[in-house]
Design a protein around this motif. Structure first.
Motif, PDB file in Angstrom:
ATOM      1  N   HIS A   1       0.828  -1.212   0.000  1.00  0.00           N
ATOM      2  CA  HIS A   1       0.000   0.000   0.000  1.00  0.00           C
ATOM      3  C   HIS A   1       0.861   1.261   0.000  1.00  0.00           C
ATOM      4  O   HIS A   1       0.448   2.291  -0.553  1.00  0.00           O
ATOM      5  CB  HIS A   1      -0.925  -0.015   1.216  1.00  0.00           C
ATOM      6  N   SER A   2       2.046   1.193   0.610  1.00  0.00           N
ATOM      7  CA  SER A   2       2.923   2.367   0.571  1.00  0.00           C
ATOM      8  C   SER A   2       3.456   2.619  -0.839  1.00  0.00           C
ATOM      9  O   SER A   2       3.641   3.770  -1.229  1.00  0.00           O
ATOM     10  CB  SER A   2       4.080   2.184   1.557  1.00  0.00           C
ATOM     11  N   LEU A   3       3.700   1.571  -1.610  1.00  0.00           N
ATOM     12  CA  LEU A   3       4.154   1.746  -2.992  1.00  0.00           C
ATOM     13  C   LEU A   3       3.089   2.418  -3.848  1.00  0.00           C
ATOM     14  O   LEU A   3       3.416   3.169  -4.772  1.00  0.00           O
ATOM     15  CB  LEU A   3       4.531   0.392  -3.595  1.00  0.00           C
ATOM     16  N   LEU A   4       1.830   2.158  -3.548  1.00  0.00           N
ATOM     17  CA  LEU A   4       0.733   2.752  -4.312  1.00  0.00           C
ATOM     18  C   LEU A   4       0.217   4.045  -3.683  1.00  0.00           C
ATOM     19  O   LEU A   4      -0.816   4.556  -4.121  1.00  0.00           O
ATOM     20  CB  LEU A   4      -0.419   1.748  -4.424  1.00  0.00           C
ATOM     21  N   HIS A   5       0.921   4.556  -2.668  1.00  0.00           N
ATOM     22  CA  HIS A   5       0.565   5.822  -2.001  1.00  0.00           C
ATOM     23  C   HIS A   5      -0.841   5.765  -1.407  1.00  0.00           C
ATOM     24  O   HIS A   5      -1.592   6.740  -1.463  1.00  0.00           O
ATOM     25  CB  HIS A   5       0.682   6.994  -2.976  1.00  0.00           C
ATOM     26  N   HIS A   6      -1.193   4.633  -0.814  1.00  0.00           N
ATOM     27  CA  HIS A   6      -2.490   4.505  -0.163  1.00  0.00           C
ATOM     28  C   HIS A   6      -2.465   4.937   1.294  1.00  0.00           C
ATOM     29  O   HIS A   6      -3.525   5.052   1.911  1.00  0.00           O
ATOM     30  CB  HIS A   6      -2.964   3.045  -0.219  1.00  0.00           C
ATOM     31  N   LEU A   7      -1.280   5.171   1.856  1.00  0.00           N
ATOM     32  CA  LEU A   7      -1.175   5.440   3.291  1.00  0.00           C
ATOM     33  C   LEU A   7      -1.127   6.921   3.618  1.00  0.00           C
ATOM     34  O   LEU A   7      -1.107   7.279   4.797  1.00  0.00           O
ATOM     35  CB  LEU A   7       0.082   4.753   3.861  1.00  0.00           C
ATOM     36  N   GLN A   8      -1.090   7.800   2.598  1.00  0.00           N
ATOM     37  CA  GLN A   8      -1.120   9.226   2.881  1.00  0.00           C
ATOM     38  C   GLN A   8      -2.467   9.601   3.488  1.00  0.00           C
ATOM     39  O   GLN A   8      -3.520   9.304   2.916  1.00  0.00           O
ATOM     40  CB  GLN A   8      -0.881  10.032   1.602  1.00  0.00           C
ATOM     41  N   GLY A   9      -2.424  10.224   4.646  1.00  0.00           N
ATOM     42  CA  GLY A   9      -3.654  10.605   5.332  1.00  0.00           C
ATOM     43  C   GLY A   9      -4.048   9.667   6.448  1.00  0.00           C
ATOM     44  O   GLY A   9      -4.940   9.993   7.230  1.00  0.00           O
ATOM     45  N   CYS A  10      -3.415   8.515   6.536  1.00  0.00           N
ATOM     46  CA  CYS A  10      -3.728   7.555   7.604  1.00  0.00           C
ATOM     47  C   CYS A  10      -2.807   7.800   8.800  1.00  0.00           C
ATOM     48  O   CYS A  10      -2.092   6.892   9.260  1.00  0.00           O
ATOM     49  CB  CYS A  10      -3.579   6.127   7.085  1.00  0.00           C
ATOM     50  N   ASP A  11      -2.802   9.024   9.305  1.00  0.00           N
ATOM     51  CA  ASP A  11      -1.827   9.408  10.324  1.00  0.00           C
ATOM     52  C   ASP A  11      -2.011   8.628  11.623  1.00  0.00           C
ATOM     53  O   ASP A  11      -1.033   8.204  12.254  1.00  0.00           O
ATOM     54  CB  ASP A  11      -1.927  10.906  10.599  1.00  0.00           C
ATOM     55  N   SER A  12      -3.261   8.435  12.047  1.00  0.00           N
ATOM     56  CA  SER A  12      -3.482   7.747  13.314  1.00  0.00           C
ATOM     57  C   SER A  12      -3.018   6.296  13.244  1.00  0.00           C
ATOM     58  O   SER A  12      -2.401   5.780  14.180  1.00  0.00           O
ATOM     59  CB  SER A  12      -4.968   7.808  13.683  1.00  0.00           C
ATOM     60  N   PHE A  13      -3.273   5.638  12.123  1.00  0.00           N
ATOM     61  CA  PHE A  13      -2.821   4.257  11.963  1.00  0.00           C
ATOM     62  C   PHE A  13      -1.299   4.177  11.951  1.00  0.00           C
ATOM     63  O   PHE A  13      -0.697   3.293  12.567  1.00  0.00           O
ATOM     64  CB  PHE A  13      -3.383   3.654  10.670  1.00  0.00           C
ATOM     65  N   LEU A  14      -0.668   5.111  11.241  1.00  0.00           N
ATOM     66  CA  LEU A  14       0.789   5.087  11.122  1.00  0.00           C
ATOM     67  C   LEU A  14       1.463   5.326  12.464  1.00  0.00           C
ATOM     68  O   LEU A  14       2.434   4.637  12.818  1.00  0.00           O
ATOM     69  CB  LEU A  14       1.228   6.140  10.102  1.00  0.00           C
ATOM     70  N   SER A  15       0.965   6.299  13.218  1.00  0.00           N
ATOM     71  CA  SER A  15       1.592   6.605  14.504  1.00  0.00           C
ATOM     72  C   SER A  15       1.410   5.465  15.507  1.00  0.00           C
ATOM     73  O   SER A  15       2.329   5.139  16.257  1.00  0.00           O
ATOM     74  CB  SER A  15       1.010   7.902  15.066  1.00  0.00           C
ATOM     75  N   ASP A  16       0.228   4.845  15.509  1.00  0.00           N
ATOM     76  CA  ASP A  16      -0.009   3.745  16.448  1.00  0.00           C
ATOM     77  C   ASP A  16       0.887   2.550  16.143  1.00  0.00           C
ATOM     78  O   ASP A  16       1.488   1.961  17.056  1.00  0.00           O
ATOM     79  CB  ASP A  16      -1.473   3.316  16.395  1.00  0.00           C
ATOM     80  N   LEU A  17       0.996   2.186  14.858  1.00  0.00           N
ATOM     81  CA  LEU A  17       1.833   1.040  14.504  1.00  0.00           C
ATOM     82  C   LEU A  17       3.299   1.332  14.776  1.00  0.00           C
ATOM     83  O   LEU A  17       4.046   0.453  15.242  1.00  0.00           O
ATOM     84  CB  LEU A  17       1.624   0.674  13.040  1.00  0.00           C
ATOM     85  N   SER A  18       3.742   2.555  14.501  1.00  0.00           N
ATOM     86  CA  SER A  18       5.130   2.919  14.780  1.00  0.00           C
ATOM     87  C   SER A  18       5.431   2.830  16.269  1.00  0.00           C
ATOM     88  O   SER A  18       6.524   2.410  16.672  1.00  0.00           O
ATOM     89  CB  SER A  18       5.407   4.332  14.260  1.00  0.00           C
ATOM     90  N   TRP A  19       4.464   3.194  17.105  1.00  0.00           N
ATOM     91  CA  TRP A  19       4.674   3.091  18.551  1.00  0.00           C
ATOM     92  C   TRP A  19       4.778   1.639  18.988  1.00  0.00           C
ATOM     93  O   TRP A  19       5.570   1.303  19.864  1.00  0.00           O
ATOM     94  CB  TRP A  19       3.522   3.786  19.272  1.00  0.00           C
ATOM     95  N   HIS A  20       3.998   0.752  18.381  1.00  0.00           N
ATOM     96  CA  HIS A  20       4.024  -0.658  18.763  1.00  0.00           C
ATOM     97  C   HIS A  20       5.344  -1.327  18.369  1.00  0.00           C
ATOM     98  O   HIS A  20       5.783  -2.268  19.035  1.00  0.00           O
ATOM     99  CB  HIS A  20       2.854  -1.403  18.122  1.00  0.00           C
ATOM    100  N   ILE A  21       5.962  -0.855  17.277  1.00  0.00           N
ATOM    101  CA  ILE A  21       7.205  -1.486  16.816  1.00  0.00           C
ATOM    102  C   ILE A  21       8.404  -1.048  17.653  1.00  0.00           C
ATOM    103  O   ILE A  21       9.485  -1.624  17.558  1.00  0.00           O
ATOM    104  CB  ILE A  21       7.430  -1.181  15.323  1.00  0.00           C
TER     105      ILE A  21
END
Length: 628
Positions: free
Chosen positions: A178-198
């Motif tokens: 999904h990042s290759l197809l630029h589908h994750l732009q705007g999904c800030d809450s999902f990105l921050s939560d997953l980054s915190w878990h890693i």
């Protein structure tokens, strides 16, 4: 003194005194303070059920196991495992959430749930609608992996641990797609939560440093974290989520194979991908290996060229790719990927010829350098090089041979291959931790086969679906350089094959001198599919294709379009519901012959207003509210 007569009213009618007293006592009881509780559906997965299942005694769990099996069957149907993840009955996001909840159940039932979850991740189409549930699943799996790291798994991993690793790998591959197809732009809450878990995965690395597959998963998670951090910080140039040149050329060749075209016409794209392996980052390189695996399972000539690349004898373009050297000199991660490629082709190749070549390659007469055939590398060929391989590659080779032996031993027509593989596996018995590695391989085979048993035969798997979607997105408009329009191919004049001398019933084929270990920059690569008819493959940089990037649609515009479609669809559904209700009321009123004219006009009004334009939707909805 006057007397006031009060009329006696029998509140409950004329009943006995005792009965009246009981009714008064019941009425005087204050109402219960408990509020209204939601009615539980018979097949609804709740936290109460999970807690009761985990807290129940193993001997008293039979009744709960029946209910749990019913819930799992219902979720399995909603996952669409037998229909390729599509259909009216399929709801992938909800099924992933429910499977995540069911996986909290302890005991043997959890293993069944994880098998279904892995099967769903293997077959579900990589749709943008699944992103919210995909991130929720990824966060949960990261926490599961942290739990696996304590205590340290020094013995063979269990099936549950292996299933969790497989699930995590597919989750993060989907996020990278999904990042290759630029589908994750705007999904800030999902990105921050997953980054915190890693965060804080160092103690997990200490537990997995002995196992290369676990180390590769941790590297994949770290690279995905880097990508989502760049997207979350909204950097102007996010190079880590851009598709690379090697992957683009590989997709170009994949299109040729998928369309059933002549692979010799586009071999230069495959050679370009091979020449760039190991130079484009961890995730692009690993994804290129997955793409090469998919290609090798389909096309025999492509497999031979990939196997020849392991010898370092192909005249590739200048560069620092791993295929310019022998496989014994490759980095351990590329060596592990090469072994996994050979294992997948040996087990899932489309023809028996492809499977045999992946097991034992030897000299390949079809691929030639300067007119001489080259040798390739198969799994059994790697056994003879085990002393020169890194420990991680030796670990993967032991696992591959053990899994392949389990796979072919059940086939009555492949008993000879099973004996050869078993003999080679026994030759690696002197390596340390041999029993542990073989035990892990057995659990891996059992986990993979159990998950595949839930999938309908012939269904497309996730990597094939990803590559098809990526090729359709990035390669609708391809151009070539002005110097050449296509890879140059030169067909030599067909000539008669020399007759071979017969001695008794045997024939002696013409002998060829194998290609030397090193090749010069002027060496020529050719392919001879039929005797006397060779095809020269151009490997110079002038034959490279240039690919244009598709126009990128900003997230706000794309999100607005999606939101408008959702709102329009919801308005239409509300209009249809009101129309059906009014039509039903009209029918019932017409039967009673009351207000028939008014209701008929009211229903006709809705019939005319169902077919609306977008600009009239708001006005119509206001009119409906006023009429109510």
């Amino acid at each position: 003194m006057p007397v006031d007569k009060v009329k006696v009213q029998h509140k409950f009618g004329i009943i006995s005194h005792n009965h009246r007293q009981n009714l008064l006592d019941r009425i005087s009881v204050p109402p219960s303070p408990v509020g209204h509780t939601k009615r539980q559906l018979p097949c609804e997965i709740t936290h109460e059920f999970i807690n009761s299942y985990n807290n129940s005694h193993p001997l008293d769990r039979k009744q709960l196991d029946v209910l749990a099996s019913q819930l799992l069957l219902r979720v399995k149907r909603r996952s669409g495992l037998l229909s390729g993840g599509v259909g009216k009955h399929v709801h992938i996001p909800r099924s992933w959430v429910e499977l995540t909840l069911l996986a909290r159940c302890q005991g043997p039932f959890r293993e069944q749930v994880l098998e279904v979850l892995l099967a769903s991740l293997m077959v579900a189409p990589p749709s943008i609608d699944n992103i919210p549930s995909l991130f929720l699943l990824s966060e949960t799996v990261v926490e599961w992996i942290k739990q696996l790291g304590n205590p340290v798994p020094e013995t063979a991993w269990t099936k549950v641990q292996i299933l969790i690793l497989y699930i995590a790998e597919l989750c993060f591959w989907r996020i990278y797609y999904h990042s290759l197809l630029h589908h994750l732009q705007g999904c800030d809450s999902f990105l921050s939560d997953l980054s915190w878990h890693i965060e804080n995965m160092d103690f997990v690395r200490k537990a997995y440093f002995k196992f290369p597959d676990g180390e590769m998963l941790l590297r994949q998670m770290e690279q995905v974290k880097l990508i989502i951090s760049e997207i979350f910080e909204k950097k102007t140039e996010i190079k880590s989520s851009e598709i690379t040149a090697g992957l683009m050329h590989g997709l170009d060749f994949f299109n040729t194979i998928r369309a059933g075209g002549d692979s010799t016409q586009n071999l230069s794209s495959l050679l370009t991908t091979l020449s760039l392996l190991g130079t484009e980052g961890t995730l692009p390189t690993s994804l290129s290996w997955k793409l090469l695996t998919n290609i090798a399972c389909r096309d025999f000539l492509s497999l031979q060229i990939i196997q020849a690349a392991g010898t370092g004898t192909l005249p590739l373009q200048e560069g620092q790719g791993v295929c310019h050297q022998h496989v014994t000199l490759w980095p351990w991660n590329c060596g592990v990927e090469f072994v996994e490629l050979l294992l997948a082709v040996a087990m899932r190749g489309r023809t028996s010829e492809i499977q045999r070549s992946a097991i034992k390659s030897g000299e390949m007469s079809a691929v030639r350098v300067d007119g001489r055939p080259v040798t390739g590398i198969g799994l059994l060929d790697l056994v003879g090089m085990s002393g020169k391989l890194s420990p991680a590659v030796q670990y993967s080779l032991q696992q591959a041979l053990a899994r392949l032996h389990l796979h072919v031993s059940n086939d009555a027509l492949r008993k000879s291959a099973a004996h050869l593989i078993w003999s080679a596996l026994q030759g690696l018995n002197r390596l340390p931790s041999h029993r542990v590695v073989v035990g892990i391989a057995q659990n891996k085979s059992a986990s993979s086969e159990a998950s595949r048993a839930h999938i309908s035969p012939g269904s497309k798997l996730v990597f094939e679906l990803m590559f098809e979607a990526l090729s359709e997105h990035f390669l609708p408009a391809t151009v070539t350089t002005s110097t050449t329009t296509a890879p140059t191919t030169a067909y030599s004049t067909p000539r008669k094959t020399p007759r071979t001398k017969r001695t008794g019933s045997s024939t002696t084929p013409p002998k060829h001198n194998p290609v030397p270990a090193t090749t010069s920059k002027t060496s020529k690569l050719s392919v001879e599919l039929d005797p006397g008819a060779s095809v020269d493959i151009e490997t110079t940089p002038s034959s490279q294709k240039l690919f244009t990037k598709p126009p990128f649609e900003p997230y706000n515009e794309r999100n607005n379009k999606i939101l408008q479609d959702i709102v329009t669809d919801q308005w239409y559904k509300e209009l249809m519901n009101v129309f059906r209700a009014s039509e039903k009321a009209h029918q019932s009123v017409a039967e009673c012959d009351e207000y028939s004219v008014a209701e008929k006009t009211y229903a006709q009004h809705f019939v005319e207003d169902v077919d609306l334009t977008k600009s009239d939707v708001c006005v119509t909805m206001d009119r409906l509210i006023v009429n109510e």
